[in-house]
Design a protein around this motif. Structure first.
Motif, PDB file in Angstrom:
ATOM      1  N   GLY A 278      10.264  -4.558  33.289  1.00 35.00           N
ATOM      2  CA  GLY A 278      10.997  -4.225  34.476  1.00 35.00           C
ATOM      3  C   GLY A 278      10.231  -3.237  35.462  1.00 35.00           C
TER       4      GLY A 278
ATOM      5  N   TYR B  26      11.861  -4.211  40.014  1.00 37.51           N
ATOM      6  CA  TYR B  26      12.951  -5.083  39.755  1.00 37.51           C
ATOM      7  C   TYR B  26      14.235  -5.018  40.522  1.00 37.51           C
TER       8      TYR B  26
ATOM      9  N   THR C 191      17.175  -7.570  34.290  1.00 35.79           N
ATOM     10  CA  THR C 191      18.520  -7.492  35.047  1.00 35.79           C
ATOM     11  C   THR C 191      19.491  -8.802  34.607  1.00 35.79           C
TER      12      THR C 191
ATOM     13  N   ARG D 159      18.758  -7.225  43.073  1.00 35.96           N
ATOM     14  CA  ARG D 159      17.864  -7.231  41.669  1.00 35.96           C
ATOM     15  C   ARG D 159      17.309  -8.719  41.576  1.00 35.96           C
ATOM     16  N   LYS D 160      15.949  -8.693  41.112  1.00 31.68           N
ATOM     17  CA  LYS D 160      15.385  -9.988  40.829  1.00 31.68           C
ATOM     18  C   LYS D 160      15.723 -10.398  39.527  1.00 31.68           C
TER      19      LYS D 160
ATOM     20  N   MET E  35      15.218 -11.767  36.027  1.00 39.34           N
ATOM     21  CA  MET E  35      14.404 -11.319  34.580  1.00 39.34           C
ATOM     22  C   MET E  35      15.159 -10.995  33.803  1.00 39.34           C
TER      23      MET E  35
END
Length: 394
Positions: free
Chosen positions: A122, A214, A292, A286-287, A289
């Motif tokens: 991240g 992130y 997250t 938040r992205k 991945m």
């Protein structure tokens, strides 16, 4: 030093002191703020590991940092004689603490706030599936097996450990919370600060925190043209700093609506509430991945405690905190159009705002208040000690 980790640690220590427990904090070499070897801060008693982080080869550097931290823990244990050692992420802390705990027969609880291998991905310092990622994952699993008890901050981390073969009975979930004594009384909006920031009469979207990749702040900036076309008075207030700050500033300068994006930089923690008061909707894009999806952040809870509306991407960590349409608004991750649509919809219908603020604040008071969250550690300590919880913890 200001981060989600430091705020969580402070809240835990303050809540334990309020219960009459005797508590000390010990930082490692990665804590780089200057100061004496022993210090009182906010009424909390801290010790430092001497020296600076070692240089050279990464593995050798980390091994030296573990050894120095273990030596500092050993010194404090001999001087102060704690009943329990409570170590938290990253796994380097657990490895140092385990050396001392095993030597002295002291129970060790290891608290995981994020898996170090995923945090590295991240933060852009690691790659998922790399040899270093695999090795760090093995060290994390070993540390969990060696600890007498394990605490995690959310169900995502607990489920991942169970999938690794860790006995669920060994794991306690102690979720992120808010210290309402320090952060639970919203301040009124300061008109002078509003004018200084150029936010008079604006629909204000804000982010207050660290600028990591992130966090998805590039998607939030990319959403601004669509949002401003729908809501011409919309402005974005970004408070904080971090690795992505310069790239985000460059992106904002290249935006056709750069005058609708305001960067403040870092502000003293005791001034943060004044910036919360300037914001209508706190956005957390938040992205998607592993990090997250598994880890719940602290900032949305702080926003709810401050009586602010929350909009966030629908990654796993957010879904564990936010009920869409009840305590906040969720939108698809990695999608600037979805961000703009969600925010524009919230500004177009203010009729639900007051009720949602009340419901979200009640949720924090009821389920994410540190004064009650700390009770989750008490039975773990009792079990490890085999007696009541009037213990000393380091």
């Amino acid at each position: 030093m200001h981060s989600g980790y430091t705020f969580r640690t402070r809240a835990i220590l303050r809540a334990q002191l309020a219960k009459g427990w005797d508590v000390r904090g010990l930082t490692g070499r990665r804590h780089v703020a200057a100061g004496p070897q022993e210090e009182l801060v906010d009424g909390l008693h801290f010790h430092r590991t001497p020296g600076e982080a070692a240089g050279g080869n990464a593995l050798l550097r980390e091994w030296r940092d573990i050894s120095a931290h273990a030596d500092a823990i050993e010194s404090l244990v001999r001087q102060w004689r704690p009943d329990i050692i409570h170590a938290h992420s990253p796994v380097l802390n657990a490895m140092a603490a385990q050396r001392v705990a095993r030597r002295h027969g002291i129970p060790l609880i290891y608290e995981i706030r994020a898996f170090w291998e995923d945090a590295a991905v991240g933060n852009g310092t690691g790659t998922e599936g790399s040899p270093r990622y695999w090795l760090t994952r093995q060290l994390e699993t070993h540390a969990v097996r060696a600890a007498d008890a394990v605490a995690v901050i959310c169900e995502g981390l607990r489920s991942d450990l169970v999938a690794r073969g860790i006995d669920s009975a060994k794991i306690t979930v102690s979720p992120n919370g808010v210290d309402l004594d320090q952060f639970g009384a919203p301040v009124p909006r300061d008109p002078a600060l509003t004018a200084k920031l150029g936010l008079e009469g604006a629909d204000v979207v804000g982010f207050i925190g660290s600028f990591y990749d992130y966090e998805g702040l590039d998607d939030l900036i990319a959403a601004m043209p669509r949002l401003v076309r729908a809501r011409p008075r919309a402005k974005l207030l970004l408070v904080g700093g971090g690795p992505m700050e310069q790239a985000l500033r460059d992106q904002a300068l290249a935006s056709p609506f750069t005058d609708h994006i305001v960067f403040v930089g870092r502000v003293p923690h005791d001034q943060v509430e004044h910036y919360y008061a300037q914001v209508d909707v706190l956005a957390y894009p938040r992205k998607a991945m592993r990090l997250t999806d598994l880890v719940t952040p602290l900032k949305p809870l702080e926003a709810m405690a401050q009586g602010r509306l929350v909009a966030a991407s629908s990654v796993g960590g957010h879904r564990e905190l936010i009920e869409d349409g009840v305590t906040g608004t969720l939108f698809a991750p990695d999608d600037p159009a979805a961000i703009a649509q969600a925010l524009a919809g919230m500004f177009a219908d203010r009729g639900f705002w007051d009720e949602r603020r009340i419901v979200a604040r009640d949720f924090v008071e009821r389920e994410r208040n540190w004064s009650s969250n700390i009770l989750r550690y008490e039975p773990v300590y009792q079990r490890l000690l085999g007696r009541d919880s009037t213990a000393k913890a380091a």
